[in-house]
Write a protein that holds these residues in place. Structure first.
Motif, PDB file in Angstrom:
ATOM      1  N   UNK A   1       0.844  -1.188   0.000  1.00 17.81           N
ATOM      2  CA  UNK A   1       0.000   0.000   0.000  1.00 17.81           C
ATOM      3  C   UNK A   1       0.884   1.245   0.000  1.00 17.81           C
ATOM      4  N   UNK A   2       0.430   2.274  -0.674  1.00 21.47           N
ATOM      5  CA  UNK A   2       1.117   3.559  -0.629  1.00 21.47           C
ATOM      6  C   UNK A   2       0.678   4.307   0.627  1.00 21.47           C
ATOM      7  N   UNK A   3       1.333   5.429   0.899  1.00 16.45           N
ATOM      8  CA  UNK A   3       0.935   6.248   2.049  1.00 16.45           C
ATOM      9  C   UNK A   3      -0.510   6.706   1.895  1.00 16.45           C
ATOM     10  N   UNK A   4      -0.888   7.045   0.668  1.00 19.28           N
ATOM     11  CA  UNK A   4      -2.257   7.477   0.417  1.00 19.28           C
ATOM     12  C   UNK A   4      -3.242   6.323   0.636  1.00 19.28           C
ATOM     13  N   UNK A   5      -2.853   5.105   0.203  1.00 19.71           N
ATOM     14  CA  UNK A   5      -3.694   3.935   0.422  1.00 19.71           C
ATOM     15  C   UNK A   5      -3.934   3.691   1.903  1.00 19.71           C
ATOM     16  N   UNK A   6      -2.875   3.840   2.689  1.00 21.59           N
ATOM     17  CA  UNK A   6      -2.977   3.613   4.133  1.00 21.59           C
ATOM     18  C   UNK A   6      -3.963   4.600   4.754  1.00 21.59           C
ATOM     19  N   UNK A   7      -3.829   5.866   4.410  1.00 25.02           N
ATOM     20  CA  UNK A   7      -4.730   6.879   4.961  1.00 25.02           C
ATOM     21  C   UNK A   7      -6.174   6.601   4.560  1.00 25.02           C
ATOM     22  N   UNK A   8      -6.377   6.195   3.302  1.00 27.03           N
ATOM     23  CA  UNK A   8      -7.724   5.879   2.815  1.00 27.03           C
ATOM     24  C   UNK A   8      -8.313   4.693   3.566  1.00 27.03           C
ATOM     25  N   UNK A   9      -7.502   3.663   3.766  1.00 28.55           N
ATOM     26  CA  UNK A   9      -7.977   2.462   4.462  1.00 28.55           C
ATOM     27  C   UNK A   9      -8.380   2.774   5.897  1.00 28.55           C
ATOM     28  N   UNK A  10      -7.559   3.520   6.612  1.00 27.38           N
ATOM     29  CA  UNK A  10      -7.842   3.841   8.010  1.00 27.38           C
ATOM     30  C   UNK A  10      -9.139   4.646   8.127  1.00 27.38           C
ATOM     31  N   UNK A  11      -9.344   5.588   7.190  1.00 27.59           N
ATOM     32  CA  UNK A  11     -10.571   6.395   7.213  1.00 27.59           C
ATOM     33  C   UNK A  11     -11.811   5.552   6.922  1.00 27.59           C
ATOM     34  N   UNK A  12     -11.646   4.503   6.098  1.00 33.93           N
ATOM     35  CA  UNK A  12     -12.799   3.708   5.669  1.00 33.93           C
ATOM     36  C   UNK A  12     -13.287   2.739   6.746  1.00 33.93           C
ATOM     37  N   UNK A  13     -12.430   2.399   7.705  1.00 39.05           N
ATOM     38  CA  UNK A  13     -12.762   1.362   8.687  1.00 39.05           C
ATOM     39  C   UNK A  13     -13.334   1.952   9.972  1.00 39.05           C
ATOM     40  N   UNK A  14     -14.142   1.122  10.643  1.00 34.12           N
ATOM     41  CA  UNK A  14     -14.631   1.484  11.968  1.00 34.12           C
ATOM     42  C   UNK A  14     -13.462   1.483  12.947  1.00 34.12           C
ATOM     43  N   UNK A  15     -13.683   2.047  14.142  1.00 29.08           N
ATOM     44  CA  UNK A  15     -12.577   2.259  15.083  1.00 29.08           C
ATOM     45  C   UNK A  15     -11.823   0.973  15.408  1.00 29.08           C
ATOM     46  N   UNK A  16     -12.538  -0.093  15.789  1.00 33.68           N
ATOM     47  CA  UNK A  16     -11.869  -1.341  16.148  1.00 33.68           C
ATOM     48  C   UNK A  16     -11.070  -1.896  14.986  1.00 33.68           C
ATOM     49  N   UNK A  17     -11.687  -1.938  13.815  1.00 37.29           N
ATOM     50  CA  UNK A  17     -11.013  -2.488  12.640  1.00 37.29           C
ATOM     51  C   UNK A  17      -9.838  -1.603  12.214  1.00 37.29           C
ATOM     52  N   UNK A  18      -9.981  -0.302  12.380  1.00 43.96           N
ATOM     53  CA  UNK A  18      -8.879   0.609  12.046  1.00 43.96           C
ATOM     54  C   UNK A  18      -7.700   0.380  12.986  1.00 43.96           C
ATOM     55  N   UNK A  19      -7.994   0.135  14.264  1.00 41.60           N
ATOM     56  CA  UNK A  19      -6.925  -0.138  15.229  1.00 41.60           C
ATOM     57  C   UNK A  19      -6.198  -1.423  14.867  1.00 41.60           C
ATOM     58  N   UNK A  20      -6.946  -2.434  14.465  1.00 42.29           N
ATOM     59  CA  UNK A  20      -6.327  -3.696  14.042  1.00 42.29           C
ATOM     60  C   UNK A  20      -5.457  -3.455  12.808  1.00 42.29           C
ATOM     61  N   UNK A  21      -5.960  -2.642  11.871  1.00 38.35           N
ATOM     62  CA  UNK A  21      -5.174  -2.312  10.688  1.00 38.35           C
ATOM     63  C   UNK A  21      -3.900  -1.566  11.033  1.00 38.35           C
ATOM     64  N   UNK A  22      -3.976  -0.663  11.999  1.00 38.14           N
ATOM     65  CA  UNK A  22      -2.788   0.082  12.419  1.00 38.14           C
ATOM     66  C   UNK A  22      -1.745  -0.840  13.053  1.00 38.14           C
TER      67      UNK A  22
END
Length: 377
Positions: free
Chosen positions: A182-203
């Protein structure tokens, strides 16, 4: 191939302060030891030799009877190879993947064949056929390794004279898939798209380089202010030890992830030291990785054009973007629980911008050198 008749080895050993006659011999490919009796004036060496001969007569008889029935590939796999690997070589997670692969592909193809009848050419052609039908490079390569390992053990046990799989290779047509990051832009897009719990897991996967099994195997007692301790992992619902010795480690946590974990702790039902950070609805078991990905993460990523991402892509992204950000490669490897070689070869992907920048830097250096006036002596 080992002969049917063996003489064994009679040895006098001192055990617990007493001298004892021991007989060593081979049966079913394993070295055996049997106590003959305590050495004494009443039980001499000649008597021990006679007792040993009586035992070997029975053993050799069993071996001869067994060898009269040619051993098939399937029998050896089920009776010898798999039990040996399960007991001494494989972790539970390895058993879950390897046993099914071996039975589905190798036993299905060669199960009824006598071990001695297998030849290198047909084994290579078998791999070629698997590559031709579109199996991934990873599966075909694992099948090659499985064949070598199975037949190597058969050779060690004396069932075949030599391993016909020693020289087989993964077919050239078995092309490995593209290793995406993933690019830096992809990462930011993914984190914004996910709910809090799922975003934390992604991080935890992208920012910290954790394996999914380590994320879902995390307990609150292992989370500190600035780091976490990896002591176990979860694989297909089974709690197991980490993948390798390097995997047992401490990992650093960036401030943003620490803040998110603190927020998640405040809404968690159980935050005891033995409580799962990401529990299932029952709380006593960890969340299912596959269910969460299929229901909560993948659909959200697909909506923003990142349906191709996976936990492996996220982990590879950590390695690649860490290098791009200038992180020390040894630190990155330690954070991921890898050696440097594995980290660079398998997980770190160089971006086109980095490749171009490297050529620009070299070109400027060479041109500067070429145009520099020579010093006058």
């Amino acid at each position: 191939m080992r002969k049917r008749h063996q003489k064994g080895s009679l040895q006098l050993r001192k055990i617990g302060g007493h001298k004892v006659w021991l007989l060593f011999y081979y049966e079913n490919g394993r070295r055996r030891c049997k106590t003959i009796g305590a050495a004494s004036k009443q039980f001499t060496k000649s008597q021990a030799e006679k007792a040993a001969q009586d035992i070997l007569t029975v053993v050799n008889g069993r071996i001869a009877q067994t060898q009269e029935q040619p051993l098939t590939f399937g029998q050896f796999v089920s009776d010898v190879y798999l039990p040996f690997c399960k007991q001494y070589r494989w972790k539970k997670s390895t058993t879950m993947t390897s046993e099914g692969r071996i039975n589905s592909h190798l036993v299905a193809a060669f199960g009824s064949r006598e071990l001695q009848s297998l030849r290198r050419q047909e084994l290579q052609e078998f791999l070629e056929s698997k590559a031709a039908i579109g199996l991934s490079f990873s599966i075909v390569d694992h099948l090659r390794w499985d064949l070598r390992s199975i037949l190597e053990l058969a050779a060690e046990d004396g069932h075949i004279e030599r391993n016909p799989a020693c020289s087989i290779s993964t077919p050239r047509r078995a092309v490995a898939g593209e290793k995406k990051v993933m690019t830096r832009e992809n990462v930011a897009t993914a984190i914004r798209a996910l709910e809090f719990r799922e975003a934390l897991i992604g991080k935890l996967a992208i920012f910290c380089g954790m394996r999914p099994g380590e994320i879902f195997g995390l307990k609150w007692g292992q989370v500190a202010n600035d780091h976490a301790v990896i002591r176990q992992r979860v694989y297909r619902g089974l709690v197991d030890t980490p993948k390798t010795k390097r995997s047992v480690r401490k990992i650093g946590l960036p401030p943003g992830v620490v803040t998110d974990l603190a927020s998640w702790r405040t809404v968690s039902r159980d935050t005891g030291v033995d409580a799962w950070v990401f529990p299932s609805e029952r709380s006593t078991t960890p969340l299912s990785r596959d269910n969460l990905w299929r229901r909560n993460i993948q659909p959200k990523l697909a909506e923003v054009g990142l349906g191709w991402a996976s936990f492996q892509v996220m982990r590879r992204t950590y390695s690649s973007l860490s290098r791009e950000a200038g992180a020390d490669r040894k630190v990155v490897a330690d954070q991921m629980g890898h050696g440097i070689g594995v980290n660079l070869d398998e997980y770190t992907i160089t971006s086109l911008d980095q490749l171009t920048a490297a050529t620009v830097k070299l070109e400027a250096y060479l041109l500067e050198t070429a145009e520099r006036p020579k010093e006058v002596l």
